[in-house]
Scaffold this motif. Structure first.
Motif: not given
Length: 255
Positions: A157-158, A192-193, A205-208
């Motif tokens: 997600e971005f 995630i940075t 964020s939120h990797p799936t």
């Protein structure tokens, strides 16, 4: 991997290091590959075909001088999975591109995380299901960036939405070949940075898992569970067709 880029529309914010200690854990000891497992496309896990990954002069080097590279995309996996962490890697592109490799692999490599293990990949699986912090070097035209995100078999997600492309461009211009670059990756919960030379260049964020991604060929059914959250996994350094060196590979564990 074929690269599709989008320009960031907002300035990135910094992040807080919530490490449980200030101690860095060394992953690559500069002497051998005892804690690592190689997986190369068309070969079983553990077969370091053509001595692709080797240790010389205290560096982990990727080389192709013992075979003609075509699509033998490879990764070298650290032995243990990680959940929340701060990873730091120094990389440097060098040497000449294998012109039998696909053109997008020129001065292209990266580190995979939240990845499946080397052993769970089938012999003819081309990429591990994972998220990649992509490393690129400048082609001389100033158009490339480094510290990008790519998503083989996954989604992220971005700006509050599932990002539809395969690669997401950072705001850091790629640096020249033969120059050492420090790349950092901070995974803290779902956030995630990514940093290049101490500068925050991308936050998402939120990797799936993306169960419909056709880029990864040959993955087992358990790695095609669309929508399954990825909150841990293995770390792997990439071989994609251009010689590269890695050093100072280290990690801090976060709360």
């Amino acid at each position: 991997m074929k690269i599709f880029f989008v320009t960031l529309s907002m300035m990135m914010l910094g992040c807080t290091n919530t490490a449980s200690s200030d101690e860095w854990i060394t992953l690559f000891n500069g002497k051998d590959l005892d804690d690592w497992t190689v997986k190369i496309h068309h070969y079983e896990a553990g077969n370091n075909y053509g001595n692709t990954f080797r240790v010389e002069e205290g560096m982990l080097k990727v080389r192709y001088d013992q075979y003609e590279f075509s699509d033998e995309f490879g990764h070298i996996f650290y032995k243990s999975p990680f959940k929340n962490f701060h990873l730091s890697v120094d990389y440097r592109f060098s040497g000449e591109f294998e012109d039998t490799a696909p053109s997008y692999a020129l001065l292209n490599s990266g580190v995979m995380f939240h990845s499946q293990s080397a052993e769970s990949q089938k012999k003819d699986q081309n990429w591990p299901v994972s998220v990649e912090m992509q490393y690129l070097a400048d082609l001389g035209d100033g158009k490339r960036t480094t510290g990008n995100m790519c998503s083989p078999g996954t989604n992220i997600e971005f700006e509050g939405k599932v990002y539809p492309g395969h690669c997401l461009q950072s705001r850091k211009k790629a640096l020249p070949k033969n120059q050492w670059v420090t790349a950092e990756l901070i995974v803290n919960g779902t956030k995630i940075t990514q940093l290049i030379n101490g500068e925050v260049v991308l936050v998402y964020s939120h990797p799936t898992i993306d169960g419909n991604d056709q880029m990864v060929k040959g993955a087992a059914a358990e790695f095609k569970q669309g929508g399954k959250a990825l909150d841990s996994g293995y770390i792997a350094l990439q071989s994609e067709g251009h010689p590269i060196e890695f050093k100072n590979v280290k990690i801090k564990l976060l709360e």
